[in-house]
Design a protein around this motif. Structure first.
Motif, PDB file in Angstrom:
ATOM      1  N   TYR A  58      -2.329  13.647  -8.505  1.00  0.00           N
ATOM      2  CA  TYR A  58      -0.985  13.722  -7.928  1.00  0.00           C
ATOM      3  C   TYR A  58      -1.001  13.378  -6.445  1.00  0.00           C
ATOM      4  CZ  TYR A  58       0.202  15.963 -12.307  1.00  0.00           C
ATOM      5  OH  TYR A  58       0.383  16.224 -13.636  1.00  0.00           O
ATOM      6  N   LEU A  59      -2.008  13.845  -5.743  1.00  0.00           N
ATOM      7  CA  LEU A  59      -2.145  13.488  -4.324  1.00  0.00           C
ATOM      8  C   LEU A  59      -2.400  11.989  -4.170  1.00  0.00           C
ATOM      9  CD1 LEU A  59      -4.265  16.480  -2.977  1.00  0.00           C
ATOM     10  CD2 LEU A  59      -1.829  16.043  -2.609  1.00  0.00           C
ATOM     11  N   ALA A  60      -3.238  11.452  -5.059  1.00  0.00           N
ATOM     12  CA  ALA A  60      -3.503  10.012  -5.016  1.00  0.00           C
ATOM     13  C   ALA A  60      -2.222   9.225  -5.277  1.00  0.00           C
ATOM     14  CB  ALA A  60      -4.569   9.648  -6.037  1.00  0.00           C
ATOM     15  N   LEU A  61      -1.412   9.710  -6.191  1.00  0.00           N
ATOM     16  CA  LEU A  61      -0.149   9.042  -6.498  1.00  0.00           C
ATOM     17  C   LEU A  61       0.775   9.019  -5.278  1.00  0.00           C
ATOM     18  CD1 LEU A  61       1.644   7.752  -8.658  1.00  0.00           C
ATOM     19  CD2 LEU A  61       2.422  10.033  -9.247  1.00  0.00           C
ATOM     20  N   ILE A  62       0.854  10.127  -4.576  1.00  0.00           N
ATOM     21  CA  ILE A  62       1.686  10.198  -3.368  1.00  0.00           C
ATOM     22  C   ILE A  62       1.170   9.231  -2.311  1.00  0.00           C
ATOM     23  CG2 ILE A  62       2.341  11.693  -1.434  1.00  0.00           C
ATOM     24  CD1 ILE A  62       2.362  14.018  -3.524  1.00  0.00           C
ATOM     25  N   VAL A  63      -0.133   9.190  -2.128  1.00  0.00           N
ATOM     26  CA  VAL A  63      -0.724   8.291  -1.138  1.00  0.00           C
ATOM     27  C   VAL A  63      -0.469   6.833  -1.522  1.00  0.00           C
ATOM     28  CG1 VAL A  63      -2.916   7.474  -0.179  1.00  0.00           C
ATOM     29  CG2 VAL A  63      -2.456   9.925  -0.356  1.00  0.00           C
ATOM     30  N   LEU A  64      -0.609   6.512  -2.801  1.00  0.00           N
ATOM     31  CA  LEU A  64      -0.403   5.136  -3.244  1.00  0.00           C
ATOM     32  C   LEU A  64       1.044   4.691  -3.086  1.00  0.00           C
ATOM     33  CD1 LEU A  64      -2.662   5.164  -6.416  1.00  0.00           C
ATOM     34  CD2 LEU A  64      -3.117   4.028  -4.241  1.00  0.00           C
ATOM     35  N   VAL A  65       1.968   5.563  -3.405  1.00  0.00           N
ATOM     36  CA  VAL A  65       3.379   5.212  -3.245  1.00  0.00           C
ATOM     37  C   VAL A  65       3.722   5.099  -1.763  1.00  0.00           C
ATOM     38  CG1 VAL A  65       5.735   6.027  -3.610  1.00  0.00           C
ATOM     39  CG2 VAL A  65       4.096   6.136  -5.477  1.00  0.00           C
ATOM     40  N   ALA A  66       3.239   6.025  -0.953  1.00  0.00           N
ATOM     41  CA  ALA A  66       3.516   5.973   0.487  1.00  0.00           C
ATOM     42  C   ALA A  66       2.811   4.782   1.146  1.00  0.00           C
ATOM     43  CB  ALA A  66       3.078   7.272   1.150  1.00  0.00           C
ATOM     44  N   GLY A  67       1.672   4.398   0.625  1.00  0.00           N
ATOM     45  CA  GLY A  67       0.910   3.295   1.203  1.00  0.00           C
ATOM     46  C   GLY A  67       1.525   1.932   0.951  1.00  0.00           C
ATOM     47  N   ILE A  68       2.277   1.785  -0.115  1.00  0.00           N
ATOM     48  CA  ILE A  68       2.851   0.482  -0.434  1.00  0.00           C
ATOM     49  C   ILE A  68       4.068   0.177   0.444  1.00  0.00           C
ATOM     50  CG2 ILE A  68       4.417   1.221  -2.260  1.00  0.00           C
ATOM     51  CD1 ILE A  68       2.258  -1.930  -2.368  1.00  0.00           C
ATOM     52  N   ILE A  69       4.707   1.201   0.973  1.00  0.00           N
ATOM     53  CA  ILE A  69       5.919   0.989   1.777  1.00  0.00           C
ATOM     54  C   ILE A  69       5.641   0.103   2.999  1.00  0.00           C
ATOM     55  CG2 ILE A  69       7.666   2.148   3.198  1.00  0.00           C
ATOM     56  CD1 ILE A  69       7.589   4.423   1.076  1.00  0.00           C
ATOM     57  N   PRO A  70       4.593   0.350   3.786  1.00  0.00           N
ATOM     58  CA  PRO A  70       4.324  -0.553   4.922  1.00  0.00           C
ATOM     59  C   PRO A  70       4.032  -1.988   4.473  1.00  0.00           C
ATOM     60  CG  PRO A  70       3.102   1.485   5.194  1.00  0.00           C
ATOM     61  CD  PRO A  70       3.698   1.513   3.812  1.00  0.00           C
ATOM     62  N   ALA A  71       3.371  -2.143   3.344  1.00  0.00           N
ATOM     63  CA  ALA A  71       3.088  -3.493   2.852  1.00  0.00           C
ATOM     64  C   ALA A  71       4.386  -4.217   2.493  1.00  0.00           C
ATOM     65  CB  ALA A  71       2.163  -3.430   1.637  1.00  0.00           C
ATOM     66  N   CYS A  72       5.287  -3.527   1.849  1.00  0.00           N
ATOM     67  CA  CYS A  72       6.575  -4.135   1.501  1.00  0.00           C
ATOM     68  C   CYS A  72       7.398  -4.427   2.744  1.00  0.00           C
ATOM     69  CB  CYS A  72       7.351  -3.226   0.546  1.00  0.00           C
ATOM     70  SG  CYS A  72       6.665  -3.190  -1.112  1.00  0.00           S
ATOM     71  N   ARG A  73       7.353  -3.539   3.701  1.00  0.00           N
ATOM     72  CA  ARG A  73       8.087  -3.762   4.950  1.00  0.00           C
ATOM     73  C   ARG A  73       7.531  -4.983   5.691  1.00  0.00           C
ATOM     74  NH1 ARG A  73      12.719  -2.198   6.353  1.00  0.00           N
ATOM     75  NH2 ARG A  73      12.084  -2.019   8.496  1.00  0.00           N
ATOM     76  N   TRP A  74       6.234  -5.245   5.532  1.00  0.00           N
ATOM     77  CA  TRP A  74       5.631  -6.413   6.153  1.00  0.00           C
ATOM     78  C   TRP A  74       6.260  -7.685   5.579  1.00  0.00           C
ATOM     79  CZ3 TRP A  74       2.693 -10.487   4.240  1.00  0.00           C
ATOM     80  CH2 TRP A  74       2.091 -11.296   5.203  1.00  0.00           C
ATOM     81  N   PHE A  75       6.481  -7.713   4.272  1.00  0.00           N
ATOM     82  CA  PHE A  75       7.131  -8.865   3.652  1.00  0.00           C
ATOM     83  C   PHE A  75       8.563  -9.017   4.161  1.00  0.00           C
ATOM     84  CE2 PHE A  75       3.768  -8.512   0.466  1.00  0.00           C
ATOM     85  CZ  PHE A  75       3.479  -9.851   0.249  1.00  0.00           C
ATOM     86  N   GLU A  76       9.236  -7.902   4.353  1.00  0.00           N
ATOM     87  CA  GLU A  76      10.627  -7.929   4.781  1.00  0.00           C
ATOM     88  C   GLU A  76      10.770  -8.293   6.266  1.00  0.00           C
ATOM     89  OE1 GLU A  76      14.468  -5.026   4.305  1.00  0.00           O
ATOM     90  OE2 GLU A  76      12.541  -4.101   4.758  1.00  0.00           O
TER      91      GLU A  76
END
Length: 125
Positions: A58-76
């Motif tokens: 569950y902690l890994a899931l939170i980190v993975l979801v939170a970690g993808i946000i900066p990557a997506c923002r980079w595309f935007e």
């Protein structure tokens, strides 16, 4: 007598705003990524658990979801910084298509890759 009236907007063309389109793609890709990650991780946890409950996935899931946000923002980031004139330039269509293809490749592919890694680690333990 002609019953057909000419259409006033026959020559108008819908102009695509790259800024809005990029933001929309990022928002939808985050939703898809999160859903795939949650369902993939939950499925992997159910198949890998031996009855014991661990908070680590569950902690890994939170980190993975939170970690993808900066990557997506980079595309935007590239697209929201465009001027009003650039934001509707059709010459940017190829670049936009490339960036959004990469974004969606990550949003769809990364959850499957991470779930596979999680399953591999759980099986090795």
């Amino acid at each position: 007598m002609n019953d057909v009236l000419p259409h006033k907007h026959a020559h108008t063309q819908k102009v695509r705003d790259w800024r809005k389109s990029a933001s929309d793609h990022v928002a939808y890709s985050l939703l898809v990524y999160t859903a795939l990650q949650i369902f993939g991780t939950v499925h992997a946890m159910k198949s890998a658990t031996d009855g014991s409950v661990s908070i680590l996935p569950y902690l890994a899931l939170i980190v993975l979801v939170a970690g993808i946000i900066p990557a997506c923002r980079w595309f935007e980031k590239r697209w929201v910084a465009l001027s009003d004139e650039e934001s509707t330039d059709p010459a940017l269509a190829g670049d936009f298509r490339r960036d959004m293809t990469l974004l969606w490749g990550l949003a769809i592919g990364l959850p499957f890759l991470l779930t596979g890694i999680f399953k591999f680690i759980a099986a090795a333990s």
